[in-house]
Scaffold this motif. Structure first.
Motif, short mmCIF file in Angstrom:
data_model
loop_
_atom_site.label_atom_id
_atom_site.label_comp_id
_atom_site.label_asym_id
_atom_site.label_seq_id
_atom_site.Cartn_x
_atom_site.Cartn_y
_atom_site.Cartn_z
N ALA A 1 8.56 10.71 -6.12
CA ALA A 1 7.61 9.60 -6.26
C ALA A 1 8.25 8.24 -6.01
CB ALA A 1 6.93 9.63 -7.63
N ALA A 2 9.41 8.21 -5.35
CA ALA A 2 10.09 6.93 -5.10
C ALA A 2 9.37 6.10 -4.05
CB ALA A 2 11.53 7.19 -4.67
N ASP A 3 8.79 6.75 -3.07
CA ASP A 3 8.11 6.04 -1.99
C ASP A 3 6.61 6.16 -2.19
OD1 ASP A 3 7.57 4.63 0.30
OD2 ASP A 3 7.84 6.35 1.63
N ASP A 4 6.05 5.25 -2.95
CA ASP A 4 4.63 5.28 -3.30
C ASP A 4 3.83 4.50 -2.26
OD1 ASP A 4 2.20 5.52 -4.55
OD2 ASP A 4 2.68 4.13 -6.17
N GLU A 5 3.74 5.06 -1.07
CA GLU A 5 3.08 4.38 0.03
C GLU A 5 1.61 4.08 -0.27
OE1 GLU A 5 2.05 5.16 4.73
OE2 GLU A 5 3.73 6.24 3.83
N MET A 6 0.90 5.06 -0.82
CA MET A 6 -0.52 4.85 -1.13
C MET A 6 -0.69 3.77 -2.21
SD MET A 6 -3.50 7.39 -2.50
CE MET A 6 -3.92 8.12 -0.95
N GLY A 7 0.14 3.81 -3.23
CA GLY A 7 0.06 2.81 -4.29
C GLY A 7 0.30 1.40 -3.76
N ARG A 8 1.26 1.26 -2.86
CA ARG A 8 1.53 -0.05 -2.27
C ARG A 8 0.34 -0.53 -1.44
NH1 ARG A 8 6.32 2.27 -1.00
NH2 ARG A 8 5.89 2.16 1.23
N LYS A 9 -0.27 0.39 -0.69
CA LYS A 9 -1.44 0.01 0.12
C LYS A 9 -2.59 -0.44 -0.77
CE LYS A 9 -0.51 2.74 4.23
NZ LYS A 9 -0.94 3.87 5.07
N LEU A 10 -2.83 0.30 -1.85
CA LEU A 10 -3.89 -0.07 -2.78
C LEU A 10 -3.60 -1.42 -3.43
CD1 LEU A 10 -4.53 3.39 -4.49
CD2 LEU A 10 -6.09 2.17 -2.95
N GLN A 11 -2.35 -1.64 -3.80
CA GLN A 11 -1.97 -2.91 -4.41
C GLN A 11 -2.13 -4.05 -3.41
OE1 GLN A 11 2.20 -3.36 -5.45
NE2 GLN A 11 1.61 -4.38 -7.35
#
Length: 98
Positions: free
Chosen positions: A80-90
């Motif tokens: 879970a180090a690269d939270d690409e979806m979370g960054r996009k949502l943020q």
């Protein structure tokens, strides 16, 4: 309290099975027996067998200890180090001002 059985979709179970296979291969490359790894990880041999099969009911602590014995404990930090979806949502939230 009795723990609940973890139910996974088949495609997600395959991921755990691949992890188990990777752990088994790492053990074999190091020429370690199941007895040696289980003793060093302070788990039963049957638990190691379940880990190498990708069983979802084995605790994360047991998985971690096996990785530690194999010298792969830092791989745990990659989860879970690269939270690409979370960054996009943020980023979307920041752009829309909500």
């Amino acid at each position: 309290m009795k723990s609940k059985k973890q139910l996974l979709f088949p495609k997600h179970q395959k991921i755990l099975e691949q992890l188990g296979e990777n752990i088994k291969l790492a053990r074999k490359r190091r020429k370690l027996t199941t007895i040696q790894v289980a003793e060093r990880a302070n788990i039963n041999r049957s638990t190691l067998y379940q880990i190498e099969k990708g069983n979802s009911s084995v605790s994360m602590g047991a998985y971690f200890n096996v990785l530690r014995v194999l010298g792969l404990q830092d791989d745990f930090l990659k989860l879970a180090a690269d939270d690409e979806m979370g960054r996009k949502l943020q980023d979307l939230k920041l752009l829309t001002g909500n």
